[in-house]
Motif scaffolding. Structure first.
Motif, PDB file in Angstrom:
ATOM      1  N   SER A 100      21.278   6.576   9.414  1.00 45.30           N
ATOM      2  CA  SER A 100      20.999   5.171   9.155  1.00 45.30           C
ATOM      3  C   SER A 100      19.957   4.651  10.132  1.00 45.30           C
ATOM      4  N   PRO A 101      18.956   3.890   9.664  1.00 46.32           N
ATOM      5  CA  PRO A 101      17.859   3.442  10.518  1.00 46.32           C
ATOM      6  C   PRO A 101      18.245   2.296  11.440  1.00 46.32           C
ATOM      7  N   MET A 102      17.463   2.124  12.491  1.00 49.84           N
ATOM      8  CA  MET A 102      17.574   0.956  13.356  1.00 49.84           C
ATOM      9  C   MET A 102      16.524  -0.041  12.919  1.00 49.84           C
ATOM     10  N   THR A 103      16.901  -1.290  12.732  1.00 49.16           N
ATOM     11  CA  THR A 103      15.940  -2.322  12.328  1.00 49.16           C
ATOM     12  C   THR A 103      15.974  -3.470  13.307  1.00 49.16           C
ATOM     13  N   SER A 104      14.876  -4.153  13.381  1.00 50.52           N
ATOM     14  CA  SER A 104      14.794  -5.315  14.259  1.00 50.52           C
ATOM     15  C   SER A 104      15.467  -6.505  13.590  1.00 50.52           C
ATOM     16  N   ASP A 105      15.648  -7.591  14.333  1.00 54.22           N
ATOM     17  CA  ASP A 105      16.289  -8.783  13.784  1.00 54.22           C
ATOM     18  C   ASP A 105      15.506  -9.371  12.630  1.00 54.22           C
ATOM     19  N   SER A 106      14.189  -9.172  12.622  1.00 52.38           N
ATOM     20  CA  SER A 106      13.361  -9.732  11.556  1.00 52.38           C
ATOM     21  C   SER A 106      13.396  -8.901  10.299  1.00 52.38           C
ATOM     22  N   GLY A 107      14.037  -7.717  10.363  1.00 53.52           N
ATOM     23  CA  GLY A 107      14.135  -6.879   9.189  1.00 53.52           C
ATOM     24  C   GLY A 107      13.027  -5.870   9.086  1.00 53.52           C
ATOM     25  N   ASN A 108      12.066  -5.868  10.000  1.00 50.33           N
ATOM     26  CA  ASN A 108      10.992  -4.906   9.959  1.00 50.33           C
ATOM     27  C   ASN A 108      11.317  -3.704  10.814  1.00 50.33           C
ATOM     28  N   ARG A 140      15.848  -0.156   3.045  1.00 45.52           N
ATOM     29  CA  ARG A 140      15.601   0.858   4.083  1.00 45.52           C
ATOM     30  C   ARG A 140      16.850   1.706   4.323  1.00 45.52           C
ATOM     31  N   GLU A 141      17.997   1.062   4.359  1.00 47.30           N
ATOM     32  CA  GLU A 141      19.244   1.806   4.523  1.00 47.30           C
ATOM     33  C   GLU A 141      19.460   2.749   3.344  1.00 47.30           C
ATOM     34  N   THR A 142      19.154   2.277   2.135  1.00 44.49           N
ATOM     35  CA  THR A 142      19.299   3.111   0.941  1.00 44.49           C
ATOM     36  C   THR A 142      18.315   4.269   0.953  1.00 44.49           C
ATOM     37  N   LEU A 143      17.072   4.015   1.378  1.00 43.17           N
ATOM     38  CA  LEU A 143      16.059   5.069   1.469  1.00 43.17           C
ATOM     39  C   LEU A 143      16.522   6.191   2.390  1.00 43.17           C
ATOM     40  N   PHE A 144      17.058   5.850   3.549  1.00 37.17           N
ATOM     41  CA  PHE A 144      17.511   6.865   4.494  1.00 37.17           C
ATOM     42  C   PHE A 144      18.723   7.611   3.946  1.00 37.17           C
ATOM     43  N   THR A 192       0.851  -1.190   0.000  1.00 39.75           N
ATOM     44  CA  THR A 192       0.000   0.000   0.000  1.00 39.75           C
ATOM     45  C   THR A 192       0.885   1.238   0.000  1.00 39.75           C
ATOM     46  N   ARG A 193       0.296   2.399  -0.327  1.00 39.99           N
ATOM     47  CA  ARG A 193       1.079   3.635  -0.328  1.00 39.99           C
ATOM     48  C   ARG A 193       1.471   4.016   1.100  1.00 39.99           C
ATOM     49  N   ASN A 194       2.659   4.588   1.228  1.00 40.06           N
ATOM     50  CA  ASN A 194       3.191   4.930   2.543  1.00 40.06           C
ATOM     51  C   ASN A 194       4.061   6.173   2.419  1.00 40.06           C
ATOM     52  N   CYS A 195       3.555   7.308   2.891  1.00 42.89           N
ATOM     53  CA  CYS A 195       4.299   8.564   2.743  1.00 42.89           C
ATOM     54  C   CYS A 195       4.872   9.058   4.067  1.00 42.89           C
ATOM     55  N   THR A 196       5.314   8.125   4.924  1.00 45.13           N
ATOM     56  CA  THR A 196       5.873   8.506   6.212  1.00 45.13           C
ATOM     57  C   THR A 196       7.369   8.818   6.135  1.00 45.13           C
ATOM     58  N   GLY A 197       7.997   8.505   4.993  1.00 42.36           N
ATOM     59  CA  GLY A 197       9.443   8.678   4.899  1.00 42.36           C
ATOM     60  C   GLY A 197      10.202   7.439   5.344  1.00 42.36           C
ATOM     61  N   ASP A 198       9.482   6.355   5.644  1.00 40.08           N
ATOM     62  CA  ASP A 198      10.081   5.088   6.053  1.00 40.08           C
ATOM     63  C   ASP A 198       9.444   3.979   5.224  1.00 40.08           C
ATOM     64  N   LEU A 199       9.820   2.744   5.507  1.00 38.86           N
ATOM     65  CA  LEU A 199       9.218   1.602   4.834  1.00 38.86           C
ATOM     66  C   LEU A 199       8.248   0.875   5.767  1.00 38.86           C
ATOM     67  N   LEU A 200       7.150   0.379   5.202  1.00 35.77           N
ATOM     68  CA  LEU A 200       6.297  -0.551   5.924  1.00 35.77           C
ATOM     69  C   LEU A 200       6.891  -1.950   5.803  1.00 35.77           C
ATOM     70  N   PRO A 201       6.582  -2.838   6.736  1.00 30.28           N
ATOM     71  CA  PRO A 201       7.063  -4.224   6.598  1.00 30.28           C
ATOM     72  C   PRO A 201       6.648  -4.814   5.256  1.00 30.28           C
ATOM     73  N   PHE A 202       7.543  -5.574   4.656  1.00 32.43           N
ATOM     74  CA  PHE A 202       7.288  -6.142   3.333  1.00 32.43           C
ATOM     75  C   PHE A 202       6.390  -7.375   3.415  1.00 32.43           C
TER      76      PHE A 202
END
Length: 282
Positions: A266-274, A255-259, A176-186
């Motif tokens: 650089s973003p912080m991500t969980s172990d699951s990648g979300n 996500r790293e490329t987006l930031f 879905t569209r997401n304009c928060t400046g981050d990624l939603l879980p894939f």
């Protein structure tokens, strides 16, 4: 009589201009309205050309659609800075995945869309007037997101089509569209498809639109969009058991490329990648 209509028209345009300067909400509404109207009119004019040149529904029509849509950026003051187009040059079919921010994504898509590439889109778009007609003629693959079994059947057919017709398939894994400046879980559908067909995944990342486009703030101005096509991720030898790891790997890289493209830390991500701090898209 004609002079009177011209004067009234000039007065309305002047008033609209003043309101756009004074009110961000009016400016946003007018620009979005113009964009939607442009899409409808351009689709209506392009559809007959597609029918005359290619005779009906085929991914080859995307070359014609692409030529038309690439002119939109000049009307809205948008500039694209693109890197990594050579990464599209893989031998045979591939799954292309990219972030999905707004209705303006069509301009970004057509800016770099490779030849012989079909997009996956929600079925509702098929009924969007002339826009639905033109994307149907362009060979877009429609999925009913409300029926999981139907979507799986379509994706299975897509895998067969990729193998037989050697086409690339463009998917928005956020769903879905997401304009928060981050990624939603894939969602994993695109990655299951890549593993099933044993084709590479090519990530594409667009920088955040939030500096020039934000519906919540009624912001829509000119701006620059950075686009990067990342190196293909091979799936040969992978099995369905590897899909989660493949999805997480792609998520982290994108996500790293987006930031980075958006000029953010650089973003912080969980172990699951979300993302640990994602919010629903607008």
């Amino acid at each position: 009589m004609e002079l009177g209509w011209l004067l009234w028209g000039a007065a309305v345009l002047l008033l609209l201009h003043v309101l756009m300067e004074l009110s961000p909400a009016v400016n946003f509404a007018v620009r979005i309205g113009f964009y939607c109207l442009l899409c409808l009119v351009s689709s209506a004019l392009t559809a007959p050309v597609c029918l005359l040149v290619n005779g009906g529904r085929t991914v080859k029509n995307m070359k014609i659609i692409k030529a038309a849509v690439k002119t939109f950026k000049y009307l809205f003051g948008l500039r694209f800075e693109v890197k990594g187009l050579e990464n599209f040059n893989v031998d045979g079919p591939a799954i292309i995945v990219s972030n999905h921010q707004s209705i303006l994504d069509m301009m970004g898509l057509m800016e770099i869309l490779p030849d012989n590439c079909a997009q996956v889109a929600k079925k509702e778009l098929m009924y969007a007037g002339t826009v639905g007609l033109i994307i149907y003629l362009g060979g877009v693959i429609f999925i009913n997101r409300k029926r999981t079994s139907s979507a799986k059947m379509v994706m299975s057919e897509v895998a067969k089509t990729m193998a037989s017709d050697k086409v690339k398939v463009w998917v928005y894994p956020e769903g879905t569209r997401n304009c928060t400046g981050d990624l939603l879980p894939f969602k994993k559908g695109a990655f299951y498809l890549a593993v099933q067909a044993q084709v590479p995944v090519i990530p594409v990342v667009y920088s955040s639109f939030t500096t020039f486009y934000d519906p919540k703030k009624h912001l829509f101005t000119s701006g620059k969009i950075k686009v990067e096509v990342l190196p293909p991720i091979e799936t040969k030898g992978l099995t369905p058991d590897d899909v989660t790891d493949l999805t997480d790997r792609c998520f982290r890289t994108m996500r790293e490329t987006l930031f980075r493209l958006s000029g953010r830390p650089s973003p912080m991500t969980s172990d699951s990648g979300n993302s640990m701090d994602w919010q629903p898209g607008c």
